[in-house]
Design a protein around this motif. Sequence first.
Motif, short mmCIF file in Angstrom:
data_model
loop_
_atom_site.label_atom_id
_atom_site.label_comp_id
_atom_site.label_asym_id
_atom_site.label_seq_id
_atom_site.Cartn_x
_atom_site.Cartn_y
_atom_site.Cartn_z
N ALA B 224 0.38 12.53 -2.67
CA ALA B 224 1.37 11.99 -1.73
C ALA B 224 2.54 12.96 -1.62
N HIS B 225 3.05 13.10 -0.40
CA HIS B 225 4.22 13.94 -0.15
C HIS B 225 5.44 13.13 -0.59
N PRO B 226 6.12 13.55 -1.65
CA PRO B 226 7.17 12.67 -2.21
C PRO B 226 8.35 12.46 -1.26
N ASP B 227 8.61 13.45 -0.39
CA ASP B 227 9.77 13.33 0.49
C ASP B 227 9.37 13.02 1.92
N TYR B 228 8.23 12.36 2.10
CA TYR B 228 7.76 12.08 3.46
C TYR B 228 8.82 11.29 4.23
N TRP B 229 9.03 11.68 5.49
CA TRP B 229 10.13 11.08 6.26
C TRP B 229 9.96 9.59 6.44
N ASN B 230 8.73 9.11 6.38
CA ASN B 230 8.51 7.68 6.56
C ASN B 230 8.32 6.98 5.20
N GLY B 231 8.76 7.64 4.14
CA GLY B 231 8.64 7.04 2.82
C GLY B 231 7.39 7.50 2.08
N LYS B 232 7.47 7.61 0.75
CA LYS B 232 6.31 8.05 -0.02
C LYS B 232 5.19 7.01 0.08
N GLN B 233 3.95 7.51 0.10
CA GLN B 233 2.80 6.62 0.21
C GLN B 233 2.60 5.80 -1.06
#
Lengths: 303, 531, 334
Positions: B224-233
Amino acid sequence: MANNAVNATTSAEPSTRSRRAAEFWFYFSENKGAVIGLFVFLLLVVVALLAPLIAPHDPTQQYRDSILVPPFWQEGGSASFLLGSDQVGRDILSRLIYGAQYSLFIGVIVTLLALVGGIVIGVIAGYARGWVDTVIMRVMDIILAFPSLLLALVLVAVLGPGLTNAMIAIALVLQPHFVRLTRAAVMAEKTRDYVTAAKVAGAGHFRLMFVTILPNCMAPLIVQATLSFSNAILDAAALGFLGMGAQPPTPEWGTMLAEAREFILRAWWVVTFPGLAILVTVLAINLVGDGLRDALDPKLKRS
Amino acid sequence: MLKKMTFAAALAAATILSGAANAKTFVYCSEGSPEGFDPGLYTAGTTFDAAAHTVYNRLLEFKKGTTETEPGLAESYEVSDDGLEYTFKLRPGVKFQTTDFFTPTRELNADDVIFSFDRQMNSENPWNQYVAGGSWEYFAGMGFPELIESIEKVDDMTVKFKLKRKEAPFLANVAMPFASVMSKEYADKLEADGNMAQLNQKPLGTGPFQFVAYQQDAAIRYKAHPDYWNGKQPIDDLVFAITTDAAVRYQKLQAGECHLMPYPNAADVEAMKANDDLKVMEQPGLNVAYLAFNTTQAPFDKVEVRKALSMAVNKQAIVDAVFQGAATPAKNPIPPTMWSYNESIQDDPYDPEAAKKMLEDAGVTDLSMKIWAMPVARPYMLNARRAAELMQEDFAKIGVDVEIVSYEWAEYLDRSKAKDRDGAVMLGWTGDNGDPDNFLDTLLGCDAVGGNNRAQWCNQEYDDLVTKAKETTDQAERTKLYEEAQVIFKREAPWVTIDHSLSVVPMRKEVTGFVQSPLGDFAFDGVDLAE
Amino acid sequence: MVRFLLGRLAVLIPTFIGVSIIAFSFIRLLPGDPVALLSGERVMSPERHAQISAQLGFDRPIVVQYLDYIWGILQGDFGTSIVTKRPILDQFSALFPATLELATCAIIFAVVLGIPAGIFAAIKRGSFFDQTIMGTALVGYSMPIFWWGLLLIIFFSGTLQWTPVSGRISLLYFFPPVTGFMLIDSLLSGQAGAFKSAASHLILPTIVLGTIPLAVIARQTRSAMLEVLSEDYVRTARAKGLSPFRVVGIHALRNAMIPVITTIGLQVGVMLAGAILTETIFSWPGIGKWMVDSVFRRDYPVIQGGLLLIAAIIMIVNLIVDLLYGLINPRIRH
């Protein structure tokens, strides 16, 4: 190598012929496996010929109410589907019986194609020698440089999937063996006295090649032909299994296996019987082949 | 019992390996190896699932479970009054993934967007030919080279696309995988290192999952991308276990070695539904199979003849025999999951008696015709020959004699385009961008005669409607126009619409949050595993 | 020896050129247009078609294309897959270790079981033991291995749940490849259980791929032993009262091994053909499966390059076998 025993009888009299046949049968029948193999093989031929009479169902008829019925001895089995039914409700026994037709047909046609093609090319190479021979043998080396199944697979991919193309491809990859054998035998025979005699008597090239020399080179070719017969059945089934041989709903054994693959953990019978049929057929032919080799090849004859 | 133990053991081992007490690993048994990891270069859904829907984002995204678009990397957009300028306002604070092969130093900006498109359209761009033999299939296929006048950077966070003509489906197109936004910073670094090929091997973007490793023909790993703009998965690790054989995928699903699989064997679906450990989702895929008459040739130039033949086809029988039920008979040329699908249309009823009479009334007797059957299985038609045989029987009932013909696939595609082609061609279509234009104009517009329009059908009334819809940006307006076009289509019957195949997705009971995409994508953002 | 080698090469090089011509011409023999196939149902504009043809080099004369291809091969460039756009040699080298690992294990399996079985059968010629071994060998030799693989899966993976169904190692283990041999890499990784997992994935494919070579080797060993045992010097040794073990172990075995080694060498081609089926059944990511997949994907450059590479491997192995044979048995060096 195998010619010594046979070549002495160029002007075969009926009596020598029958004596040779008797001798052949003597050696052949000494090998019990070969006799069993021959018996099983003949049985298969009869089954294939009488398929429309003995098959309980039409091999492509789908009984939609009887899908994946187990063989009769298992719980839930039914006497009308002795070996069970497949994923669309076809009777497996009937499909196997009709499949015998396909397998034997494939074996016969492929072997004939490879044998005839191989003999013609081989006789020409061995008789002509020189550059013709070199070119032919290089081409055969090239074909033999590929794994046969891979070459057949690619050939079929190029020609288009289907039984006819699969048979052509297999015949093509099997025939170099016949070419090599024939050429070697022809070269060995060419310098023998009876050939020189025929030449002096004014026999033409064609006559020399095919009438005088060829009949004396048959023993190793017959053994190789049996081998090819079983190889052809195996390779055709493998191509069918890979989806490149006979196409559904043809009841070819390899194709049946390919179709049944998705059921391997649920319905053992749809996978087991077609493969068993292939194994028994190929085994029977190989047994006969071993017997033939013993009977025709003096080197292995027991003294 | 053993199966359950295997699964428990697998879970336990997964927990140990990830090093955290509650790390969640989601395993997807994918159907094939990705062609590569640059979505611009390829056309296969497998590749898009592996690269576009995991690692990357686009300016606009398809709203989950629909073919409509919603803001993605672009927070908002404006369309100029003449319909030729689209201005996208980028979302601020979008972070690229930090991986062991690259550490980004800046956030998403207009340069990244311009780079992503410029490399596909500008032959001077050093990235235009960075993969030998590669070409920008979808960029070309969706007509972008002829459509886009220019792409401009208005400011750091604003990008303006100028078009050469009005084209409403443009918005759907920028939501397609080929329009994924790459990191220009990453590309610049690879270029400086002389290692450009890596862009197609180790992708890096803004998406929900970041790339970890690819073991050829075996597995792809993401986390998971920890800094994903839509929140971490909610899941921590995502694994694509490449399993080409549908039966093996099913075995692995049962054994708990994977959580979700695509494309089951039709024959297994019943058993899957009956299995307490599994659940099955299904919906029509974005496709249609059809039989296209040559409407320029007698007697198929007569509407009554086409209608009569359409009424003679037992579609349900085809669906049963070819798909074992995993398809639905089609009445419209677009699938029911697509916006503007006209529910109110009545399909031609299966009625051989009436059909026979209609033919007689039209003065057609002793008709014999050819039906073309594809030599290959396609998603919308698994066995064209079988379907053709069924139609042959159907047509025999109304006194029409059918000869089935087929050619090698490339030749089939080529020959079936010819305007003077003899016979009705079976073919189909899988949608690209979820826009009705992609079916209704691409396959049936006057411009496509001699090409994609295998019916060679040019109806002015219909063509005006779909052209107008293409140039209108208001979605409600477009919907109305397309609904009307479908009425004309049904009235004129240039095709017998055969089926839409169902997309069936089996998964384990504990999977939550998976939404089936009408576009056929497998995207795992929002997916979780219940305890 | 040098002359022998040169003579072999003189045959090998024209054969290789022939192989390359065959592999090359396959994709030109195809009915239909490979460029049009790329786009499927989507109609390609004539300009786009011409552009892609030019990119793939299909617009040049066929002889130029061939020479260009050969020139590329000499520089180690076997072309690029039209599906993955990756260099064929890269893909081949990524997948070949998997096939090599499987084939090596299968050969070891076949030799370890086949040679002793053949020797015992020869010593106990005609006994029940001999007949059983030879009968079993003939069954193995006649085996449709794709079915054999399925049977083993049904029994060991289905009923008993002992072995996994497919792949090289459980997905739980992940480490970068070092040698490409999963057994070695799993040990190097130091992860607990990884080696066991790799080994359990290898068992069934090894048996399936090794079955036919096992049968052939057992049969060949038996007949080679029989021949040697009937030779005068062995009879003499026996007559001198040497123990049967010494007779077989020292005198007979060494001579009997010469044809057996040739047989083993010849099995390499058989193995690569068998790998096509074995890898397909077990989803083993090696070159056999790669070739089958490419045939189905119509990835013609891969089929072409793969054919050539596989043929080259077989030819090189055969050359090595010839050389070994020449070393062991100087009589044939002329």
